[in-house]
Design an enzyme around this catalytic site. Sequence first.
Site, short mmCIF file in Angstrom:
data_model
loop_
_atom_site.label_atom_id
_atom_site.label_comp_id
_atom_site.label_asym_id
_atom_site.label_seq_id
_atom_site.Cartn_x
_atom_site.Cartn_y
_atom_site.Cartn_z
N LYS A 16 0.83 -1.21 0.00
CA LYS A 16 0.00 0.00 0.00
C LYS A 16 0.87 1.26 0.00
O LYS A 16 0.66 2.18 -0.80
CB LYS A 16 -0.93 0.00 1.21
CG LYS A 16 -1.90 1.18 1.23
CD LYS A 16 -2.70 1.25 2.53
CE LYS A 16 -3.63 0.09 2.70
NZ LYS A 16 -4.51 0.23 3.88
N GLY A 50 -5.16 -4.67 5.56
CA GLY A 50 -4.36 -5.65 4.83
C GLY A 50 -5.00 -7.03 4.76
O GLY A 50 -5.10 -7.63 3.68
N ARG A 51 -5.45 -7.55 5.90
CA ARG A 51 -5.99 -8.91 5.91
C ARG A 51 -7.42 -8.96 5.37
O ARG A 51 -8.01 -10.03 5.27
CB ARG A 51 -5.92 -9.48 7.32
CG ARG A 51 -6.62 -8.67 8.38
CD ARG A 51 -6.25 -9.15 9.79
NE ARG A 51 -6.71 -8.25 10.84
CZ ARG A 51 -6.07 -7.15 11.22
NH1 ARG A 51 -4.95 -6.80 10.61
NH2 ARG A 51 -6.55 -6.40 12.20
N GLU A 87 -4.64 -11.92 14.05
CA GLU A 87 -4.20 -10.54 13.92
C GLU A 87 -5.34 -9.59 14.24
O GLU A 87 -5.11 -8.49 14.74
CB GLU A 87 -3.67 -10.28 12.51
CG GLU A 87 -2.89 -8.97 12.39
CD GLU A 87 -2.12 -8.85 11.10
OE1 GLU A 87 -0.94 -9.27 11.05
OE2 GLU A 87 -2.70 -8.36 10.11
N HIS A 145 -4.08 -38.41 10.16
CA HIS A 145 -2.89 -39.22 10.42
C HIS A 145 -1.82 -38.40 11.12
O HIS A 145 -0.64 -38.77 11.13
CB HIS A 145 -2.35 -39.78 9.10
CG HIS A 145 -3.32 -40.71 8.42
ND1 HIS A 145 -3.31 -42.07 8.61
CD2 HIS A 145 -4.37 -40.45 7.59
CE1 HIS A 145 -4.29 -42.63 7.91
NE2 HIS A 145 -4.94 -41.67 7.28
#
Length: 550
Positions: free
Chosen positions: A206, A267-268, A353, A384
Amino acid sequence: MTQPVDLPAWQALGQHFQASSKTTLRDLFAADNGRFDQFQLNAAGLFLDYSKNHITKETTSLLVQLADQSQLQNKIEAMFSGDVVNPTEGRPALHTALRNRSDKPVLVDGSDVMPGINNVIDRMRAFSDRVRNGEWKGHTGQAITDVVNIGIGGSDLGPLMACEALDAFAHDRLKLHFVSNVDGSHLASTIKHLNPQSTLFIIASKTFTTQETLANANSAKQWFLESDAEQGDVAKHFVALSTNTERVTEFGIDSVNMFEFWDWVGGRYSLWSAIGLPVMLCIGAERFVQFLEGAHAMDEHFRTAPLASNMPVTMALLTIWYNNFHSAHSHLIAPYDQYLHRFPAYLQQLTMESNGKSVHVDGSPISCDTGPIVWGEPGTNGQHAYFQLVHQGTHIIPTDFILPMESLNPIGNHHELLMANCFAQSEALMMGKNSEELTLEMQSAGAGPDEIDRLTGHRTFAGNRPSNTIMMQRLDARALGALIACYEHKVFVESAIWDINPFDQWGVELGKQLASAIQTELAGGKSVTGHDASTNGLINRTLKMRNLHA
């Protein structure tokens, strides 16, 4: 302010937990044959079965009361309306506007942001079409064959996850690569077999100042220029996802090929913005719009559905119930689809976050536990590995099973086996296996009393482990959009009840500040004393070892 723990519904939930804690999931299903029909929801093409949870009608009623007393509906509306819901940075959080497929305006400071958003989507479409159809040429006239996205955090995890999830719809010629780690090995191993004449780099930052991203971007440019390209050729092989025109131009990227987004895009939460350009290149503009449409459908459900029948709200309230009353501080994401193998990692960032906070919105200390630890891997691999702990360990770990009903790659009976394992795991977590059932099983296999007695403790399962199952018809762009948006809103609801800000990440910034100072010290080569004894020792030992091997 009123702490969440002081709300009447929170107090009532505490009492309800004490009164119901001895009731098992087996008991609940034995008492009510209609649990499956009662505790299920449909929204935006997703189906949620949440019947395998430690809940009754009273539990869900009290949880909805908690949401009401937390002013959840008002907070939802504030987010969608462009109010400042990120007070520490003074910003709205309008990722929902990025995927707004209606004709309704979205106002920020009195101005409609939708024309700007749609303009960027149109520019992304035009660029993506040129790259995908081979019209965009490198400096030697070759069509692009490889696209390398350089970013970190939300500028990497989101598009990486989405490209992997939608790989069945990927372009035949273009290969997508992602570089995020500042460890030079990540970049080196990625570009090792690429042709610089047919490689396009997307620099996603950004501010165009992110340390790790710029380090990788500059090294990528150096690799490109060392292939007998000239500085003027950079513009044909590098584009930017940024808002800093000056820095982008200095790097050598034509500002025409800078795709902007806004400071109210976290951002996320940025996958829906220009940060999604790699996804559009991968699956095409038409499917990218379907991706936005799926998310928008979930947005509409979240904004309008009553709290008691709202899918993201329900999932969030269950997390509150386990995290704060059952002391279950870990949450497992188990997608039964190989294409979703990066989805748990994406949700780790989204959840931890966002809600890894210890103060309220007003800065006062919080008096209850907040964000749980989120983790996972795709099934059946996890069966597993870590499922042993989930089944027989000492921790209660609520689990989300995610499963498409239709395979995108129908081979033999593979998908039938996958579905059977998914359903079996949720049943096994709930039912377990008691000593009577084990005895009958071992007796039928010919085991004697001594062997049964010796192995009973090892081969019985307590069960009573909660889970959700989320299903969709198939994992396409629309379904993925709805799934991601569902979890985004789930995280928001949790933050609203805990009264924390899910849209800042000051904990991330601290490490960046310290790293910058230490990098200068490492480059200086002189012994340091300005840190704690351990950090001083690590830096000085590094300097000494460098000198020995110089």
